[in-house]
Enzyme design. Structure first.
Site, mmCIF file in Angstrom:
data_model
loop_
_atom_site.group_PDB
_atom_site.id
_atom_site.type_symbol
_atom_site.label_atom_id
_atom_site.label_comp_id
_atom_site.label_asym_id
_atom_site.label_seq_id
_atom_site.Cartn_x
_atom_site.Cartn_y
_atom_site.Cartn_z
ATOM 1 N N LYS A 81 -2.997 12.101 -2.453
ATOM 2 C CA LYS A 81 -3.946 11.079 -2.629
ATOM 3 C C LYS A 81 -3.428 9.789 -2.161
ATOM 4 C CE LYS A 81 -6.880 9.060 -6.560
ATOM 5 N NZ LYS A 81 -8.061 9.649 -5.720
ATOM 6 N N ASN A 117 -18.820 9.875 -6.222
ATOM 7 C CA ASN A 117 -17.428 9.486 -6.839
ATOM 8 C C ASN A 117 -17.325 7.970 -6.990
ATOM 9 O OD1 ASN A 117 -14.941 8.744 -5.542
ATOM 10 N ND2 ASN A 117 -16.031 10.483 -4.484
ATOM 11 N N ASN A 176 -6.325 5.981 5.547
ATOM 12 C CA ASN A 176 -7.519 5.753 5.193
ATOM 13 C C ASN A 176 -8.422 4.515 5.497
ATOM 14 O OD1 ASN A 176 -9.825 5.671 3.290
ATOM 15 N ND2 ASN A 176 -8.705 6.355 1.321
ATOM 16 N N SER A 178 -11.596 4.789 5.336
ATOM 17 C CA SER A 178 -13.011 5.117 5.322
ATOM 18 C C SER A 178 -13.477 5.256 4.088
ATOM 19 C CB SER A 178 -12.919 6.697 5.983
ATOM 20 O OG SER A 178 -12.032 7.376 5.463
ATOM 21 N N CYS A 179 -12.630 5.114 3.017
ATOM 22 C CA CYS A 179 -13.151 5.085 1.628
ATOM 23 C C CYS A 179 -14.380 4.064 1.530
ATOM 24 C CB CYS A 179 -12.120 4.771 0.698
ATOM 25 S SG CYS A 179 -12.544 4.805 -1.319
ATOM 26 N N LYS A 217 -8.306 8.352 9.379
ATOM 27 C CA LYS A 217 -9.683 8.932 8.879
ATOM 28 C C LYS A 217 -10.949 8.265 8.836
ATOM 29 C CE LYS A 217 -10.659 11.586 4.269
ATOM 30 N NZ LYS A 217 -10.118 11.840 2.956
ATOM 31 N N ASN A 244 -15.105 11.156 5.763
ATOM 32 C CA ASN A 244 -15.095 10.698 4.330
ATOM 33 C C ASN A 244 -16.306 10.901 3.690
ATOM 34 O OD1 ASN A 244 -13.768 9.533 2.003
ATOM 35 N ND2 ASN A 244 -12.499 8.467 2.891
#
Length: 390
Positions: A81, A117, A176, A178-179, A217, A244
């Site tokens: 994570k 989410n 990351n 891309s969140c 990502k 993502n």
């Protein structure tokens, strides 16, 4: 079918990057149909995996226990994570998930086809996560552990985070970018991945510091996903991951007149995933694969993500050009990984009833193996890869 079939997912299978010799760019798959158990081992950017099926960053990589389970179950690699330097800035709320059912009226027994989410990155202290990475690499020195990282728009902070995560022994980094709800006010997550100028600058910072392979990502929440993928690869990343989650509002509760999920009367758009996003993910992966074939020939890799519930879905990504396939949320929601489910389902059980999977722990891996060694399927893969390399 021949007793030995070699699948090459990249024109270059051994040439290292000239900039950093330790960051390899080889990608190959060897499958032996004559052995008692087929060999699906792959080498991606110099990293040897027992198979190309990877635990994606998310709840199944949230702590030592679940990542250890992943290795024990035989997954090819684990991506932890996402972590950052200061976990105190991360405040995860409850509830943080909402679901979409196949029945238009949302009948409670109707199959769940989509999840939203609003979960942020890891809220555990960085040092705790790093210690668990070290323990995992001590116990599983030959298995691939990938650190997922995200940081604010600050070169020194990125360099510090990379140095500390690499010191824990991880084999590669996934960045990351891309969140969709990853603290954009701090220029984190998709706020970087949607801005190619910013992305190029941050990728430059990362690749001047990193000594292990780097995957960027990608966010699907952009008009042309090949643009950030191209920028990332040109800026030195060895691979890209896509996709993502998709920005969404799952629905409005017509009793409360509030969006879901609702936290003390408030909500926010979040990331959409699970089976319903698979066709979108296929299209995005295909676009990136085409671009990479036409413009890059140094063995850069592509890791596909999005709605993988079966071996067939994973094989579809590979046929489109992916070198590895990631699975995250569906491990919890389907029968892909029941031994792990009790450890990662806690955030869900606090909010929704979850029926724990009861099928074989090897369901997905067996499913994929069967797909690969069906004669007609092997022929299809061979034709696809031949066309890809021509």
């Amino acid at each position: 079918m021949e007793s030995m079939m070699t699948l090459r997912a990249s024109p270059s299978t051994a040439a290292p990057l000239h900039r950093l010799p330790s960051r390899r760019a080889a990608v190959s798959v060897r499958a032996s149909a004559g052995a008692s158990e087929p060999d699906l081992s792959v080498r991606v950017n110099g990293l040897k995996m027992p198979n190309p099926f990877v635990i994606g960053s998310g709840p199944p990589g949230t702590n030592y226990t679940v990542m250890k389970r992943a290795f024990d179950e035989g997954w090819g690699a684990v991506i932890a994570k996402t972590v950052s330097l200061d976990a105190e800035k991360v405040i995860n709320v409850t509830p943080r998930y909402a679901r979409l059912r196949a029945d238009p009226n949302g009948a409670t027994k109707s199959p769940i086809i989509g999840w939203q989410n609003i979960e942020l990155i890891s809220d555990r202290p960085l040092e705790t996560m790093l210690n668990e990475f070290k323990q995992l690499k001590k116990e599983y020195p030959d298995r691939i552990l990938i650190g997922s990282i995200m940081e604010e728009y600050n070169k020194a902070a990125w360099h510090e985070l990379i140095e500390r995560v690499e010191e824990s022994g991880v084999d590669a980094l996934e960045i990351n970018f891309s969140c969709p709800h990853g603290m954009p006010e701090r220029k984190m997550g998709a706020a970087v991945g949607q801005d190619c100028d910013l992305l190029e600058e941050v990728c430059g910072w990362i690749n001047e510091k990193a000594t292990v392979p780097v995957w960027a990502k990608m966010t699907p929440n952009i008009t042309d996903i090949t643009q950030p993928a191209r920028v990332s690869l040109k800026s030195g990343c060895e691979g890209v991951s896509a996709i993502n989650t998709i920005m969404s509002v799952m629905g409005i509760n017509l009793k409360t007149l509030r969006p879901e999920p609702c936290v003390e009367g408030y909500s926010t758009p979040g990331g959409y995933s699970a089976r319903a996003v698979h066709p979108i993910a296929l299209a995005k992966v295909m676009q990136i694969a085409r671009m990479m074939k036409e413009e890059f020939s140094d063995g850069q890799s592509l890791s596909a993500i999005g709605g993988v519930e079966t071996g067939n879905a994973a094989a579809e990504f590979i046929l489109l050009g992916a070198d590895t396939v990631q699975v995250s949320l569906n491990i919890i929601l389907t029968s892909l990984f029941p031994n792990l489910a009790p450890y990662v389902a806690l955030p869900f059980t606090m909010e929704y009833e979850i029926i724990m999977p009861v099928a074989s722990t090897q369901l997905m891996l067996n499913n994929v193996v069967q797909c690969f060694f069906h004669a007609s399927f092997c022929s299809c893969i061979s034709r696809s890869l031949k066309q890809r390399l021509d």
